[in-house]
Design a protein around this motif. Structure first.
Motif, PDB file in Angstrom:
ATOM      1  N   UNK A  39      38.263   3.234 -20.035  1.00 57.69           N
ATOM      2  CA  UNK A  39      39.424   2.420 -19.724  1.00 57.69           C
ATOM      3  C   UNK A  39      39.065   1.427 -18.623  1.00 57.69           C
ATOM      4  N   UNK A  40      39.312   0.143 -18.881  1.00 60.43           N
ATOM      5  CA  UNK A  40      38.914  -0.902 -17.933  1.00 60.43           C
ATOM      6  C   UNK A  40      40.104  -1.575 -17.247  1.00 60.43           C
ATOM      7  N   UNK A  41      41.320  -1.141 -17.529  1.00 58.05           N
ATOM      8  CA  UNK A  41      42.487  -1.798 -16.966  1.00 58.05           C
ATOM      9  C   UNK A  41      43.327  -2.427 -18.063  1.00 58.05           C
ATOM     10  N   UNK A  42      44.149  -3.403 -17.688  1.00 53.74           N
ATOM     11  CA  UNK A  42      45.092  -4.028 -18.622  1.00 53.74           C
ATOM     12  C   UNK A  42      44.923  -5.535 -18.637  1.00 53.74           C
ATOM     13  N   UNK A  43      44.870  -6.090 -19.837  1.00 53.04           N
ATOM     14  CA  UNK A  43      44.916  -7.533 -20.027  1.00 53.04           C
ATOM     15  C   UNK A  43      46.371  -7.928 -20.235  1.00 53.04           C
ATOM     16  N   UNK A  44      46.874  -8.813 -19.390  1.00 53.07           N
ATOM     17  CA  UNK A  44      48.202  -9.408 -19.560  1.00 53.07           C
ATOM     18  C   UNK A  44      48.008 -10.747 -20.260  1.00 53.07           C
ATOM     19  N   UNK A  45      48.450 -10.824 -21.505  1.00 53.83           N
ATOM     20  CA  UNK A  45      48.211 -11.988 -22.354  1.00 53.83           C
ATOM     21  C   UNK A  45      49.460 -12.852 -22.412  1.00 53.83           C
ATOM     22  N   UNK A  47      39.228  -3.046 -28.148  1.00 56.09           N
ATOM     23  CA  UNK A  47      37.901  -2.526 -28.451  1.00 56.09           C
ATOM     24  C   UNK A  47      36.967  -2.588 -27.251  1.00 56.09           C
ATOM     25  N   UNK A  48      37.316  -3.375 -26.250  1.00 50.95           N
ATOM     26  CA  UNK A  48      36.511  -3.481 -25.029  1.00 50.95           C
ATOM     27  C   UNK A  48      36.974  -2.502 -23.953  1.00 50.95           C
ATOM     28  N   UNK A  49      37.970  -1.688 -24.277  1.00 49.95           N
ATOM     29  CA  UNK A  49      38.439  -0.687 -23.327  1.00 49.95           C
ATOM     30  C   UNK A  49      39.651  -1.096 -22.518  1.00 49.95           C
ATOM     31  N   UNK A  92      34.720 -14.966 -26.357  1.00 50.40           N
ATOM     32  CA  UNK A  92      34.698 -13.551 -25.997  1.00 50.40           C
ATOM     33  C   UNK A  92      33.480 -13.206 -25.151  1.00 50.40           C
ATOM     34  N   UNK A  93      32.365 -13.888 -25.370  1.00 49.75           N
ATOM     35  CA  UNK A  93      31.199 -13.674 -24.512  1.00 49.75           C
ATOM     36  C   UNK A  93      31.502 -14.112 -23.086  1.00 49.75           C
ATOM     37  N   UNK A  94      32.231 -15.227 -22.940  1.00 47.88           N
ATOM     38  CA  UNK A  94      32.636 -15.677 -21.608  1.00 47.88           C
ATOM     39  C   UNK A  94      33.596 -14.670 -20.976  1.00 47.88           C
ATOM     40  N   UNK A  95      34.517 -14.148 -21.772  1.00 50.82           N
ATOM     41  CA  UNK A  95      35.440 -13.125 -21.272  1.00 50.82           C
ATOM     42  C   UNK A  95      34.667 -11.891 -20.803  1.00 50.82           C
ATOM     43  N   UNK A 107      32.856 -12.524 -17.500  1.00 54.91           N
ATOM     44  CA  UNK A 107      33.721 -12.746 -16.347  1.00 54.91           C
ATOM     45  C   UNK A 107      34.637 -11.571 -16.041  1.00 54.91           C
ATOM     46  N   UNK A 108      35.050 -10.833 -17.068  1.00 59.58           N
ATOM     47  CA  UNK A 108      36.013  -9.752 -16.858  1.00 59.58           C
ATOM     48  C   UNK A 108      35.466  -8.390 -17.275  1.00 59.58           C
ATOM     49  N   UNK A 109      35.030  -8.240 -18.525  1.00 55.96           N
ATOM     50  CA  UNK A 109      34.610  -6.918 -18.997  1.00 55.96           C
ATOM     51  C   UNK A 109      33.512  -6.328 -18.125  1.00 55.96           C
ATOM     52  N   UNK A 110      32.487  -7.118 -17.872  1.00 55.53           N
ATOM     53  CA  UNK A 110      31.343  -6.608 -17.104  1.00 55.53           C
ATOM     54  C   UNK A 110      31.638  -6.470 -15.615  1.00 55.53           C
ATOM     55  N   UNK A 111      32.759  -7.071 -15.165  1.00 52.80           N
ATOM     56  CA  UNK A 111      33.121  -6.965 -13.750  1.00 52.80           C
ATOM     57  C   UNK A 111      34.198  -5.908 -13.511  1.00 52.80           C
ATOM     58  N   UNK A 112      34.705  -5.303 -14.597  1.00 59.08           N
ATOM     59  CA  UNK A 112      35.764  -4.308 -14.442  1.00 59.08           C
ATOM     60  C   UNK A 112      35.155  -2.962 -14.081  1.00 59.08           C
ATOM     61  N   UNK A 113      35.942  -2.076 -13.476  1.00 57.76           N
ATOM     62  CA  UNK A 113      35.425  -0.777 -13.038  1.00 57.76           C
ATOM     63  C   UNK A 113      34.856   0.046 -14.202  1.00 57.76           C
TER      64      UNK A 113
END
Length: 324
Positions: free
Chosen positions: A49-55, A75-77, A312-315, A318-324
């Motif tokens: 679990x990486x948190x929540x995306x607010x879209x 799918x990215x958690x 999605x690679x940019x996402x 910037x976000x997926x790889x920086x999330x806990x």
């Protein structure tokens, strides 16, 4: 066909080509100024679990349009939380003609997002919170960032509406004209434009939104499944307040207020919002930067697999790889 989550609750328009991601929870919430908005929540589909995306969506958009993107985030958690802005989607319409895009003040979008954050995100969704905003939703998100830098850990914006294509530096006159009409009581009248007609399959060629025919047709079929989702021309009230918001967002002092880490994506072939204006904002950011996606039209999340892969690679970077 249409899927109903609960007999007395909100519905989702679901078609064979646009299935709803698993685990959806639908509901309504009421803003501080008594507007009822439709929202949807999804759990993650994979660990960790990486948190929540607010879209948050652009003008005329609706929850159903982002089913594919919601599944990508799951799918990215990430859990995903989204809602329909006031005046569109399955939320309360503000004037009698429900197919016109209307809002009294651009600040009303801040009210929507602030109330969603307080009433839905904080109590019901796992932190940290990451905002993903498109077009008009991107502009509203920037204003939220300027007001409260603690709401979201990071922001990822897709073609934010900080200026209009080929209208750089020329919005003052139309904004003033629309504001005068609104003052005279004519703010709910539409500014009719050919491009605001309901999309049809035959309109794919040369459309400004996406170069992916399958995703364009998916949008057409969703609107056919539920005509109430369609929003066409904006009112003069919307034009006056949105143009004024774009004018203010171009000022140096506005960029200086943005302290949330953010990545802004622009589309190289955008003919709706101004890519040069996005680039100028990106260059002024203190805690963020921008990237222009080659060959992309305005709706980056609805584009071809090649373009979406870059988005999605940019996402992820910037976000997926920086999330806990």
């Amino acid at each position: 066909m249409t899927a109903t989550a609960q007999p007395s609750g909100p519905r989702l328009a679901v078609t064979p080509g646009n299935p709803v991601p698993e685990g959806v929870r639908l509901g309504y919430f009421t803003t501080s100024d008594k507007v009822r908005l439709r929202y949807a929540l999804w759990p993650k589909s994979k660990a960790p679990l990486r948190g929540t995306v607010c879209l948050v969506q652009g003008r005329t958009e609706y929850i159903e349009k982002y089913f594919e993107t919601v599944a990508d985030f799951q799918a990215r958690g990430f859990a995903v939380a989204t809602f329909d802005w006031r005046g569109q989607g399955g939320s309360d319409r503000l004037i009698g003609n429900r197919h016109l895009g209307h809002v009294d003040r651009f600040d009303d979008y801040w009210t929507d997002l602030r109330c969603f954050h307080a009433d839905i995100l904080l109590p019901d969704c796992p932190p940290p919170f990451y905002l993903v905003g498109h077009s008009m939703g991107g502009l509203a998100s920037l204003y939220a960032a300027a007001r409260d830098r603690m709401m979201f850990d990071r922001m990822f914006l897709s073609a934010p509406m900080v200026g209009l294509y080929n209208r750089e530096g020329t919005l003052g006159g139309p904004a003033a004209f629309a504001e005068i009409l609104t003052f005279l009581g004519l703010g709910r009248l539409p500014m009719s434009r050919r491009e605001d007609r309901q999309p049809e399959e035959a309109g794919f060629e040369g459309n400004p939104l996406t170069s992916d025919e399958g995703r364009y047709r998916r949008m057409v079929h969703t609107l056919r499944a539920d005509q109430s989702l369609y929003i066409g021309s904006p009112t003069f009230s919307w034009i006056g307040t949105a143009f004024r918001a774009m004018i203010d967002a171009e000022k140096d002092r506005f960029a200086a207020q943005l302290r949330i880490p953010m990545l802004i994506l622009a589309a190289a072939r955008d003919t709706i919002v101004s890519t040069p204006t996005i680039e100028q904002l990106g260059l002024r950011l203190r805690t963020g930067h921008h990237v222009v996606i080659p060959s992309a039209r305005h709706e980056l999340f609805m584009e071809t697999d090649v373009v979406r892969g870059q988005v999605l690679a940019a996402f992820d970077a910037f976000i997926t790889e920086q999330s806990p």
